[in-house]
Design an enzyme around this catalytic site. Structure first.
Site, mmCIF file in Angstrom:
data_model
loop_
_atom_site.group_PDB
_atom_site.id
_atom_site.type_symbol
_atom_site.label_atom_id
_atom_site.label_comp_id
_atom_site.label_asym_id
_atom_site.label_seq_id
_atom_site.Cartn_x
_atom_site.Cartn_y
_atom_site.Cartn_z
ATOM 1 N N SER A 122 0.798 -1.221 0.000
ATOM 2 C CA SER A 122 0.000 0.000 0.000
ATOM 3 C C SER A 122 0.832 1.272 0.000
ATOM 4 C CB SER A 122 -0.966 0.023 1.195
ATOM 5 O OG SER A 122 -0.263 0.328 2.379
ATOM 6 N N LYS A 159 0.796 4.329 7.106
ATOM 7 C CA LYS A 159 0.025 5.127 6.138
ATOM 8 C C LYS A 159 0.405 6.599 6.265
ATOM 9 C CE LYS A 159 -2.726 1.838 4.533
ATOM 10 N NZ LYS A 159 -1.886 0.747 5.035
#
Length: 201
Positions: A122, A159
């Site tokens: 990701s 993230k």
């Protein structure tokens, strides 16, 4: 000691340094003796002379520290590798120290750091690929846009952090255009990513 035996000093120091790098500890006098091809009595005499000259510290069995090792310890910082962090679906954060590594202060600076192994894809558009080691500065706050280790209900993920005060929520943004943002009401910042260590293909 005579100048003609200066090579013995070099051989003994080189063996001690190499042994410490390969084994994580100091060699015994007998191991040095076997490694450099000198008697244990000769090795002991040379080591006592080097200790007197300040070329090494030696307080007994397997406690030898050379000048080079002292310099390495002064110029590096020991950092734990705490396992993997998800770069996809959030994964349970287990702080099991896999090992310790020493990193040069000149490149990484000093501070309260830990390393995590990236797990998932990701964050690939931020240059963080599966298996990379991500250096994290341990702190409980972050600026908007920082890449963080965020803990949510015992699940940690790596993230980009965007607090949305107007919506009273936090947006955790994956750096992968094929993935959606994660929205949470709250999360705990465990640290901010500062460097990536990777193998080159």
């Amino acid at each position: 000691m005579q100048h003609k035996n200066a090579e013995y000093f070099k051989r003994i120091i080189a063996f001690i340094d190499d042994y410490a790098v390969n084994n994580g500890s100091s060699p015994s006098v007998r191991e040095i003796s076997n490694g450099v091809g000198l008697s244990t009595a000769t090795v002991s005499r040379y080591m006592q002379k080097m200790k007197a000259n300040g070329e090494l510290d030696y307080d007994g069995h397997r406690s030898i520290v050379t000048k080079r090792q002292k310099q390495t310890l002064a110029e590096t910082v020991e950092i734990p590798i705490l396992g993997s962090v998800s770069c996809g679906v959030p994964k349970f954060a287990e702080e099991n120290i896999e090992e310790y590594v020493r990193l040069p202060v000149s490149l990484f600076g000093r501070g309260d750091f830990f390393l995590l192994r990236a797990n998932g894809d990701s964050m690939i558009e931020a240059g963080i690929d599966y298996g990379d080691l991500v250096l994290i500065r341990r702190q409980n706050y972050a600026d908007s846009g920082d890449i963080v280790v965020a803990l949510m209900d015992d699940e940690a993920t790596l993230k980009r952090f965007y607090p949305e005060l107007e919506n009273q929520r936090i947006r955790l943004h994956p750096e992968n255009s094929e993935m959606d943002d994660i929205y949470v009401d709250n999360c705990i910042i465990q640290g901010v990513a500062v460097k990536v260590i990777k193998d080159l293909e």
